[in-house]
Write a protein that holds these residues in place. Structure first.
Motif: not given
Length: 221
Positions: A5-9, A13-21, A80-87, A216-221
Motif C-alpha cells: 500500500l502506497s499513499i501520496e499526500l 485536493k490531490n490525494f493518491k493511494a495505490t494498493i498493489s498485489l 481489496k476495493l475500498n468503498d470509502a474512496i473512489s477507484l 502485479i495488480m494495482n488499485l489506484i484511488y
C-alpha cells in the motif's frame, strides 16, 4: 502473494493511494492449455513438457516461467476495493512474449487480457525473445530457448481501457467490470480461437526474464 500500500499526500485536493498485489505466475485458478506448453521453476522443469496435465501439478506454485500455444490461464486476486474512496484505475503489469519453437524474434502472437471476463485489450507480441540471456533467467536454462519478455501494462479507468497508457477501447470503463460483485478480481490471459496470429505465450515470474516480478495488480484511488 505480496501486498503493498502506497499513499501520496500532496494536498487535500490531490490525494493518491495505490494498493498493489503481486501474484506468482504459478498461482492461477483455472486454465485451458493447448501444447506446446510447459512450466519451469527456478531450479528445473516442472513435470513433463508438452503435457497439459502438468499445469495441474502441485509443483506449479513454484513456476517462474510458463508457456502454451493456445488457450487461457486465469488468476483470481483478492478483492481489496475500498468503498470509502473512489477507484480511479485498475491495472495489471506482466512480463510476456510469444511462444515459438526454441525462440524466434519475429513471431507474432495476439495475446488477449480480460478482467472479470471483460476484454481489456489484445496485445500483438512481436516475437519470442532469446537472442540474449534474460537478466534473471537461471543459469540451468539453455541458450537457444526463450529468455525474456516485455513488460506490458493493461489498465481500465473511467475513460476506457488502455495498453501501456494508450487508449484502446473508450467503451469499456470501470463500471463495466462490476468489481464489487465478487470477493475476487479475475484476470484472464489467453489466445483466442479466432485470433489472427496464434503464436502462443510465455509468461515470466520474478526469477526468470528481465523483470523481477510476478503479475502485479494495482488499485489506484
Amino acid at each position: 502473494m505480496e501486498e503493498r500500500l502506497s499513499i501520496e499526500l500532496k494536498s487535500e485536493k490531490n490525494f493518491k493511494a495505490t494498493i498493489s498485489l503481486e501474484m506468482p505466475i504459478g498461482a492461477y485458478y483455472d486454465c485451458q492449455i493447448i501444447p506446446t506448453c510447459g512450466l519451469a521453476s527456478e531450479s528445473g522443469p516442472i513435470d513433463i513438457y508438452d503435457k497439459p496435465s502438468a499445469f495441474f501439478s502441485p509443483e506449479r506454485l513454484n513456476a517462474q516461467l510458463l508457456w502454451f500455444q493456445q488457450g487461457f490461464i486465469e488468476y483470481r486476486f483478492p478483492n481489496k476495493l475500498n468503498d470509502a474512496i473512489s477507484l480511479k484505475e485498475i491495472s495489471f503489469s506482466l512480463e510476456l512474449c510469444s511462444e515459438a519453437p526454441g525462440y524466434k524474434e519475429d513471431w507474432l502472437s495476439d495475446i488477449t487480457i480480460f478482467c472479470n471476463n471483460k476484454e481489456i485489450a489484445t496485445y500483438c507480441s512481436v516475437g519470442d525473445f532469446g537472442a540474449r540471456r534474460g537478466r534473471f533467467t537461471p543459469s540451468y536454462w539453455p541458450n537457444g530457448q526463450t529468455q525474456y519478455g516485455l513488460l506490458k501494462i493493461f489498465s481500465v479507468t473511467n475513460d476506457g481501457s488502455y495498453l501501456d497508457k494508450k487508449l484502446i477501447n473508450p467503451n469499456l470503463t470501470l463500471k463495466d467490470l462490476h468489481l464489487n460483485e465478487n470477493s475476487y478480481i479475475s484476470l484472464k490471459i489467453g489466445i483466442k480461437e479466432n485470433a489472427e496470429n496464434i503464436g502462443g505465450i510465455n509468461l515470466f515470474g520474478e526469477k526468470f526474464g528481465d523483470y523481477p516480478q510476478g503479475i502485479i495488480m494495482n488499485l489506484i484511488y
